[in-house]
Design a protein around this motif. Structure first.
Motif, PDB file in Angstrom:
ATOM      1  N   ALA A  66       0.835  -1.191   0.000  1.00  0.00           N
ATOM      2  CA  ALA A  66       0.000   0.000   0.000  1.00  0.00           C
ATOM      3  C   ALA A  66       0.869   1.240   0.000  1.00  0.00           C
ATOM      4  CB  ALA A  66      -0.897   0.001   1.233  1.00  0.00           C
ATOM      5  N   GLY A  67       0.238   2.367  -0.129  1.00  0.00           N
ATOM      6  CA  GLY A  67       0.976   3.607  -0.036  1.00  0.00           C
ATOM      7  C   GLY A  67       0.233   4.714  -0.713  1.00  0.00           C
ATOM      8  N   PRO A  68       0.528   5.941  -0.341  1.00  0.00           N
ATOM      9  CA  PRO A  68       1.411   6.286   0.773  1.00  0.00           C
ATOM     10  C   PRO A  68       0.688   6.177   2.112  1.00  0.00           C
ATOM     11  CG  PRO A  68       0.603   8.283  -0.240  1.00  0.00           C
ATOM     12  CD  PRO A  68       0.027   7.141  -1.037  1.00  0.00           C
ATOM     13  N   LEU A  69       1.394   5.747   3.162  1.00  0.00           N
ATOM     14  CA  LEU A  69       0.830   5.673   4.512  1.00  0.00           C
ATOM     15  C   LEU A  69       0.839   7.061   5.153  1.00  0.00           C
ATOM     16  CD1 LEU A  69       2.584   2.464   5.872  1.00  0.00           C
ATOM     17  CD2 LEU A  69       0.373   2.618   4.723  1.00  0.00           C
ATOM     18  N   GLY A  86      -4.452   2.037   0.358  1.00  0.00           N
ATOM     19  CA  GLY A  86      -4.424   0.971  -0.633  1.00  0.00           C
ATOM     20  C   GLY A  86      -5.375  -0.161  -0.311  1.00  0.00           C
ATOM     21  N   ASP A  87      -5.351  -1.178  -1.149  1.00  0.00           N
ATOM     22  CA  ASP A  87      -6.217  -2.339  -0.958  1.00  0.00           C
ATOM     23  C   ASP A  87      -5.442  -3.575  -0.553  1.00  0.00           C
ATOM     24  OD1 ASP A  87      -4.885  -2.811  -3.275  1.00  0.00           O
ATOM     25  OD2 ASP A  87      -6.654  -3.097  -4.541  1.00  0.00           O
ATOM     26  N   GLN A  88      -4.196  -3.390  -0.167  1.00  0.00           N
ATOM     27  CA  GLN A  88      -3.355  -4.484   0.283  1.00  0.00           C
ATOM     28  C   GLN A  88      -2.774  -4.165   1.653  1.00  0.00           C
ATOM     29  OE1 GLN A  88      -3.027  -7.355  -1.377  1.00  0.00           O
ATOM     30  NE2 GLN A  88      -4.325  -6.613  -3.062  1.00  0.00           N
ATOM     31  N   GLY A  89      -2.518  -5.168   2.437  1.00  0.00           N
ATOM     32  CA  GLY A  89      -1.890  -4.972   3.734  1.00  0.00           C
ATOM     33  C   GLY A  89      -0.436  -4.569   3.593  1.00  0.00           C
ATOM     34  N   PHE A  90       0.081  -3.982   4.647  1.00  0.00           N
ATOM     35  CA  PHE A  90       1.455  -3.486   4.613  1.00  0.00           C
ATOM     36  C   PHE A  90       2.102  -3.835   5.951  1.00  0.00           C
ATOM     37  CE2 PHE A  90       5.031  -0.711   4.345  1.00  0.00           C
ATOM     38  CZ  PHE A  90       5.201  -0.382   3.008  1.00  0.00           C
ATOM     39  N   GLY A  91       3.282  -4.460   5.910  1.00  0.00           N
ATOM     40  CA  GLY A  91       3.998  -4.820   7.130  1.00  0.00           C
ATOM     41  C   GLY A  91       4.958  -3.710   7.552  1.00  0.00           C
ATOM     42  N   VAL A  92       4.824  -3.235   8.809  1.00  0.00           N
ATOM     43  CA  VAL A  92       5.671  -2.141   9.277  1.00  0.00           C
ATOM     44  C   VAL A  92       6.172  -2.455  10.684  1.00  0.00           C
ATOM     45  CG1 VAL A  92       4.362  -0.457   7.927  1.00  0.00           C
ATOM     46  CG2 VAL A  92       3.781  -0.839  10.329  1.00  0.00           C
ATOM     47  N   TRP A 114       8.714  -3.193   7.286  1.00  0.00           N
ATOM     48  CA  TRP A 114       9.197  -4.373   8.010  1.00  0.00           C
ATOM     49  C   TRP A 114      10.336  -5.033   7.252  1.00  0.00           C
ATOM     50  CZ3 TRP A 114       7.950  -9.807   6.861  1.00  0.00           C
ATOM     51  CH2 TRP A 114       8.442 -10.681   7.850  1.00  0.00           C
ATOM     52  N   ARG A 115      10.246  -5.046   5.917  1.00  0.00           N
ATOM     53  CA  ARG A 115      11.327  -5.578   5.093  1.00  0.00           C
ATOM     54  C   ARG A 115      12.311  -4.465   4.814  1.00  0.00           C
ATOM     55  NH1 ARG A 115       8.058  -7.781   0.171  1.00  0.00           N
ATOM     56  NH2 ARG A 115      10.095  -7.376  -0.807  1.00  0.00           N
ATOM     57  N   PRO A 122      11.376   0.088   2.031  1.00  0.00           N
ATOM     58  CA  PRO A 122      11.067   1.141   3.000  1.00  0.00           C
ATOM     59  C   PRO A 122       9.732   1.789   2.698  1.00  0.00           C
ATOM     60  CG  PRO A 122      12.630   1.949   1.394  1.00  0.00           C
ATOM     61  CD  PRO A 122      12.442   0.492   1.084  1.00  0.00           C
ATOM     62  N   VAL A 123       9.225   2.512   3.724  1.00  0.00           N
ATOM     63  CA  VAL A 123       8.010   3.293   3.554  1.00  0.00           C
ATOM     64  C   VAL A 123       8.376   4.583   2.822  1.00  0.00           C
ATOM     65  CG1 VAL A 123       6.172   4.552   4.741  1.00  0.00           C
ATOM     66  CG2 VAL A 123       6.911   2.317   5.586  1.00  0.00           C
TER      67      VAL A 123
END
Length: 450
Positions: free
Chosen positions: A39-42, A69-75, A169-170, A174-175
């Motif tokens: 997703a983005g931007p957060l 967005g319509d997808q999850g994001f790992g942070v 998270w990865r 990066p965000v």
């Protein structure tokens, strides 16, 4: 030959299909699986508390991370707290909510010094931000030590700087753009105060009464709390209950502290967030209490060590001075009038009055050379020592300085018996002077006779 022709026909049919597929892909008519489902931007919104309590419990708040967005994001959240230098060990605590387990996970804070401040920093584990976003629960506290091991030195605040940065998270993802927030949080403390304490108290007399107020102006809950009033060891401290009865509190003493401590709510008490509790207290002093100024001092102790009273995170407020005075001396009783002086012994050498005094007439007239008049022996007025009565001050109490001055005047007045002796000596001198005058008259007559 037939096999060759069949192969050529299949090839001619395949080429247009491949060309058509390539053209459709190039034109965007075919939707392919994207290269990444991120997703983005957060965006980030932090709802930090305005205040937390020093040595109090943690205060919960939320950080809202929006994901359009319509997808999850790992942070992960990188968190840091800045406070002025001098903070003790275990000065701050930080936790985040574990939605899977339904509890709290501690953020391991590492402290390092930067110039004149201490920075505590740590990172959460992986957090999944679903489409549309989510609220992340956190809680921040300033325990100032550990349970029953409160730090007695150092402190935090009065203002903390709280920073949050959202990181991918990865590490290879990066965000973008970076998301962060900075807020300030005040640190306030629980306190106790004394109101309307009388300025004087009589040793061995009636107690004085006043209010002791315990105020917690913070959203932190306090436990392992000691609400203490320090007083002279000769004092008796009582607290009025809700039913109007008075309960005497045990005096807690230590070798290091000359005064005694009285727990107004008992040891290991508590105080709710944003609370104000008032207790009516009365204090009396035994008859053998040394006269003069004594102090009443309120202090709050948090996380006192077991078996070691008055050792923990300590917060004291200005106290009150009370003047211990002696009981008021009884008023002197009216003295009996002094008996009239006996008439002087009339000798044969002293002539009698030539005429009797008529009613309403003045004193009989005598020859100038016959009698030498002596001044009457009038007793000198005696000064009565003023009682040590407190003088009311402008605030309705008693002016201790004036009381002390009266006490000094009373001591001076106590030597007023010397003035009584002076009167006695003056009367005796007058009598002697009268005797000397009579002797002089006798000598003059004898000379005339001769």
């Amino acid at each position: 030959m037939r096999k060759i022709n069949r192969a050529l026909r299949q090839t001619r049919r395949l080429v247009p299909a491949v060309a058509l597929t390539a053209a459709l892909v190039a034109g965007g008519a075919v939707t392919a699986v994207p290269a990444f489902a991120d997703a983005g931007p957060l965006s980030l919104t932090v709802h930090t508390p305005a205040v937390i309590g020093a040595a109090g419990g943690p205060v919960e708040f939320t950080e809202t991370i929006a994901n359009p967005g319509d997808q999850g994001f790992g942070v992960v959240l990188e968190l840091s707290i800045e406070t002025p230098a001098g903070a003790p060990p275990h000065a701050l605590s930080l936790d985040y909510g574990n939605e899977l387990l339904g509890g709290w996970e501690s953020v391991e804070l590492q402290a390092h010094t930067e110039a004149d401040k201490v920075v505590y920093s740590g990172t959460t584990d992986k957090l999944v931000i679903p489409p549309g976003g989510t609220d992340v629960r956190l809680r921040l506290g300033a325990p100032m030590g550990e349970p029953h091991n409160g730090a007695g030195n150092g402190g935090v605040g009065p203002v903390l700087t709280f920073r949050t940065a959202v990181k991918g998270w990865r590490l290879d993802h990066p965000v973008e753009p970076p998301v962060s927030d900075t807020h300030t949080i005040k640190v306030k403390a629980i306190s106790n105060h004394l109101l309307e304490v009388p300025a004087t108290v009589v040793a061995g007399g009636a107690p004085i009464e006043f209010d002791a107020v315990l105020r917690n102006p913070t959203p932190s809950a306090y436990t392992n709390l000691g609400n203490v009033l320090f007083a002279d060891r000769h004092a008796k401290v009582e607290v009025r209950g809700d039913d109007g009865t008075w309960t005497a509190l045990p005096a807690v003493t230590t070798e290091a502290e000359p005064p005694a401590g009285f727990y107004l709510d008992g040891r290991n008490s508590s105080a709710a967030p944003d609370s104000l509790v008032t207790k009516r207290v009365r204090v009396s002093y035994s008859a053998d209490t040394p006269l003069g100024k004594t102090e009443l001092n309120p202090c709050v102790f948090v996380n006192e060590a077991d078996g070691l009273p008055f050792r923990g995170t300590t917060m004291c407020s200005p106290g009150a001075s009370v003047q211990v005075v002696a009981p008021t001396a009884p008023k002197p009783t009216a003295q009996d009038p002094a008996p009239a002086a006996a008439p002087a012994d009339t000798s044969t050498d002293t002539p009698a009055a030539s005429a009797k005094q008529k009613p309403g007439a003045g004193a009989p007239v005598r020859a100038a050379g016959d009698v030498t008049q002596a001044p009457a022996a009038t007793p000198a007025p005696t000064s009565t020592p003023s009682a040590n009565v407190p003088v009311p001050a402008a605030d309705g109490g008693v002016n201790a300085e004036v009381t002390a001055a009266q006490a000094a005047d009373a001591n001076l007045a106590s030597t007023g018996a010397d003035s009584d002796r002076t009167g006695l000596f003056a009367g005796a001198g007058a009598v002697l002077l009268g005797v000397g005058g009579g002797a002089l008259a006798v000598i003059r007559r004898r000379r005339r006779a001769g």
